[in-house]
Motif scaffolding. Structure first.
Motif, PDB file in Angstrom:
ATOM      1  N   TYR A   1      66.331  42.514 124.254  1.00  0.00           N
ATOM      2  CA  TYR A   1      65.057  41.834 124.495  1.00  0.00           C
ATOM      3  C   TYR A   1      65.016  40.455 123.845  1.00  0.00           C
ATOM      4  CZ  TYR A   1      63.342  46.525 125.724  1.00  0.00           C
ATOM      5  OH  TYR A   1      63.154  47.756 126.296  1.00  0.00           O
TER       6      TYR A   1
ATOM      7  N   SER B   1      67.284  47.227 122.898  1.00  0.00           N
ATOM      8  CA  SER B   1      66.372  48.326 123.207  1.00  0.00           C
ATOM      9  C   SER B   1      66.760  49.501 122.318  1.00  0.00           C
ATOM     10  CB  SER B   1      66.529  48.710 124.681  1.00  0.00           C
ATOM     11  OG  SER B   1      66.032  50.000 124.898  1.00  0.00           O
TER      12      SER B   1
ATOM     13  N   ALA C   1      59.988  46.885 129.306  1.00  0.00           N
ATOM     14  CA  ALA C   1      60.098  47.624 128.034  1.00  0.00           C
ATOM     15  C   ALA C   1      59.505  49.029 128.186  1.00  0.00           C
ATOM     16  CB  ALA C   1      59.389  46.857 126.926  1.00  0.00           C
ATOM     17  N   ARG C   2      58.369  49.096 128.883  1.00  0.00           N
ATOM     18  CA  ARG C   2      57.696  50.393 129.096  1.00  0.00           C
ATOM     19  C   ARG C   2      58.622  51.339 129.863  1.00  0.00           C
ATOM     20  NH1 ARG C   2      53.240  48.679 131.997  1.00  0.00           N
ATOM     21  NH2 ARG C   2      52.238  47.728 130.218  1.00  0.00           N
ATOM     22  N   GLN C   3      59.231  50.785 130.911  1.00  0.00           N
ATOM     23  CA  GLN C   3      60.135  51.614 131.716  1.00  0.00           C
ATOM     24  C   GLN C   3      61.292  52.158 130.879  1.00  0.00           C
ATOM     25  OE1 GLN C   3      61.780  49.851 135.343  1.00  0.00           O
ATOM     26  NE2 GLN C   3      63.534  51.213 135.202  1.00  0.00           N
TER      27      GLN C   3
ATOM     28  N   GLY D   1      61.136  52.896 127.807  1.00  0.00           N
ATOM     29  CA  GLY D   1      60.657  53.802 126.753  1.00  0.00           C
ATOM     30  C   GLY D   1      60.435  53.107 125.422  1.00  0.00           C
ATOM     31  N   ASP D   2      60.420  51.768 125.393  1.00  0.00           N
ATOM     32  CA  ASP D   2      60.144  51.036 124.151  1.00  0.00           C
ATOM     33  C   ASP D   2      58.674  50.620 124.151  1.00  0.00           C
ATOM     34  OD1 ASP D   2      62.709  50.954 122.834  1.00  0.00           O
ATOM     35  OD2 ASP D   2      63.389  49.660 124.468  1.00  0.00           O
ATOM     36  N   LYS D   3      57.944  51.059 123.128  1.00  0.00           N
ATOM     37  CA  LYS D   3      56.501  50.796 123.079  1.00  0.00           C
ATOM     38  C   LYS D   3      56.259  49.442 122.406  1.00  0.00           C
ATOM     39  CE  LYS D   3      52.214  52.609 121.192  1.00  0.00           C
ATOM     40  NZ  LYS D   3      52.020  51.735 120.047  1.00  0.00           N
TER      41      LYS D   3
ATOM     42  N   ASP E   1      60.942  48.279 117.610  1.00  0.00           N
ATOM     43  CA  ASP E   1      60.226  49.500 117.198  1.00  0.00           C
ATOM     44  C   ASP E   1      59.252  49.242 116.056  1.00  0.00           C
ATOM     45  OD1 ASP E   1      62.023  49.041 115.227  1.00  0.00           O
ATOM     46  OD2 ASP E   1      63.006  51.002 115.313  1.00  0.00           O
TER      47      ASP E   1
ATOM     48  N   ASN F   1      56.617  43.613 129.307  1.00  0.00           N
ATOM     49  CA  ASN F   1      56.279  45.017 129.067  1.00  0.00           C
ATOM     50  C   ASN F   1      56.522  45.898 130.292  1.00  0.00           C
ATOM     51  OD1 ASN F   1      55.620  46.740 127.065  1.00  0.00           O
ATOM     52  ND2 ASN F   1      53.489  46.122 126.873  1.00  0.00           N
ATOM     53  N   PHE F   2      56.487  45.274 131.452  1.00  0.00           N
ATOM     54  CA  PHE F   2      56.807  46.011 132.682  1.00  0.00           C
ATOM     55  C   PHE F   2      58.172  46.690 132.524  1.00  0.00           C
ATOM     56  CE2 PHE F   2      59.123  45.761 136.772  1.00  0.00           C
ATOM     57  CZ  PHE F   2      58.324  46.573 137.564  1.00  0.00           C
TER      58      PHE F   2
END
Ligand SMILES: Cc1cc2nc3c(=O)[nH]c(=O)nc-3n(C[C@H](O)[C@H](O)[C@H](O)COP(=O)(O)OP(=O)(O)OC[C@H]3O[C@@H](n4cnc5c(N)ncnc54)[C@H](O)[C@@H]3O)c2cc1C
Length: 416
Positions: free
Chosen positions: A376, A368, A261-263, A265-267, A414, A258-259
């Motif tokens: 991913y 992504s 994915a967050r960067q 922009g994928d929640k 998503d 998540n470090f």
């Protein structure tokens, strides 16, 4: 699509399997990890290649038991209360996934990943000259009472629908197959598709060594930043210093994904589902296969390092200190199954690993939504060893532009 250079962050079973399949497809690969291959969560799991386990971990029958479990810090599932506010959205999402239509969809996703799990394992282990690492003997499940066996009929029906039959065994048959087991079980059953590996870490290191022999690169360093230019990831910054230019990037960073994915922009809802193992190197018993016991969500697996007892689930975040009592509480369950099992002594070893857990227990496999050259492969929860090679093949097909026969929509980033 022409071959390219693909960088993979994470050298666990997922990253290394992905790199291996990409290399087989003709790509140049670099794997980066802050630790050596197979030293993350893939190091100490129960070693189960449990391809028949199509029934989701969270389902209505389990949901009812959770409140009771949560109250016991040494129970099968626990949360450190100070961590609850952080994990609440994950738990709420997991609860919603117990709705019948979602359970059906998750089951189908699990079945799709299990379908070729063994043949994808065989592909990688055969190439590396190590087919003996996977032992193709079905795991045995043990029941104290007939009522416990009957209570699992709904799960057996679902497994049967997917072609996995759990053959029931009488106490005499159990004793015939595994003489060191206690003699007072009401019955047993084969899982219908749960093999085991002799050592999950060795599986990863063996495939990794083969990758390097064939020209793949493995770099031990921590990725601290990804530089983007618009919708493209262009470079990685490494902790030891220096930058690495990127062509295409795959995130297989396990519970830490998540470090990234967050960067981008994928929640994603991702929690570290912390599990423990206890290894008794000289257990004083012989087992020809792995075991599960209805009274505890753990597996007992005969490995080259000894008897490994592994399982349970703890929510405390990525960095909280391990609670080693959670490893030791596995022993009495094993002793109940294997009366001659030796006591825990100074040779026993304990370990804690962070499963990359999503609320539906399914991985994220795919591109992504925001960054055009990023893919991913993470979030395999309790099933990363089982689904690792197949994830690698699926990502390799995607990145090579090959048509996939698997419905990949279930694994989209998503969906959270
Ligand atoms: C007790 C227990 C029992 C289990 N039993 C089973 C089982 O029987 N069968 C089964 O199928 N699964 C089992 N699992 C689950 C399985 O182990 C995991 O799903 C799997 O190991 C996840 O693999 P991974 O490659 O995604 O993660 P990891 O193996 O954790 O690899 C991710 C890697 O990414 C690296 N990384 C992260 N961030 C960075 C960064 N910024 N820079 C560089 N490197 C980075 C980490 O160092 C790590 O090595 C079990 C898990 C536990 C804890």
């Amino acid at each position: 699509m022409p071959p390219s250079h693909i960088t993979i962050i994470g050298a666990g079973i997922i990253g290394i399997s992905t790199a291996a399949f990409l290399q087989r497809a003709g790509h140049k690969v670099t794997v980066i990890d802050r630790v050596a291959p197979g030293e993350g969560c893939s190091f100490g799991n129960a070693g189960g290649v449990a391809f028949a386990e199509v029934v989701p971990t969270i389902r209505p029958r389990v949901l009812l038991k959770i409140p009771g479990w949560l109250l016991d810090p040494l129970g099968p599932l626990t949360i450190r209360w100070s961590y609850l506010p952080k994990a609440l959205p994950w738990f709420l999402a997991a609860g919603r996934n117990a709705l019948p239509h979602r359970v059906r969809r998750i089951t189908a996703g699990r079945a799709a990943l299990g379908l070729r799990a063994v043949s994808d394992f065989d592909t990688l282990l055969h190439a590396a000259g190590a087919t003996d690492l996977l032992v193709k003997k079905d795991s045995l499940r043990l029941y104290d009472t007939e009522a416990q066996y009957r209570a699992e009929e709904p799960e057996r029906i679902v497994k049967r629908e997917h072609g996995y039959d759990m053959t029931r065994l009488s106490p005499g048959e159990i004793a015939e197959i595994e003489p060191d087991l206690a003699r007072d079980f009401a019955c047993g059953a084969f899982h219908g598709g749960w093999y085991y590996v002799r050592n999950p870490r060795t599986v990863v290191t063996t495939i990794a060594e083969h990758l390097v022999r064939n020209g793949g690169e493995i770099l031990q360093d921590e990725v601290v930043q990804v530089t983007q230019d618009g919708t493209r990831a262009t470079a990685l910054t490494l902790k030891a210093g220096g930058e690495r230019k990127l062509d295409r990037l795959v995130i297989c960073a396990g519970a830490y994904s998540n470090f990234f994915a967050r960067q981008f922009g994928d929640k994603v809802l991702l929690e570290a589902e912390r599990g423990y193992h206890l290894v008794i190197p000289d257990p004083g018993i012989t087992l020809g296969r792995s075991l599960t016991y209805v009274a505890s969500p753990m597996a007992m697996t005969p490995m080259d390092v000894g008897l490994r007892l592994a399982g349970t689930d703890e929510f405390a975040g990525l960095d909280a200190a391990p609670n080693w009592k959670r490893a030791d509480v596995l022993w009495p369950f094993a002793k109940r199954c294997l009366p001659k099992l030796r006591a825990i002594d100074e040779n026993a070893s304990r370990w804690m690993g962070r499963r990359p857990g999503t609320p539906d227990g399914l991985p994220v496999i795919g591109p992504s939504r925001k960054v055009s050259n990023v893919w991913y492969g993470f979030g395999h929860s309790h099933m990363g060893l089982t689904w690792g090679p197949t994830t690698g093949r699926l990502l390799s097909e995607m990145l090579s532009g090959a048509k996939s026969n698997t419905d990949l929509s279930t694994f989209r980033v998503d969906r959270f």
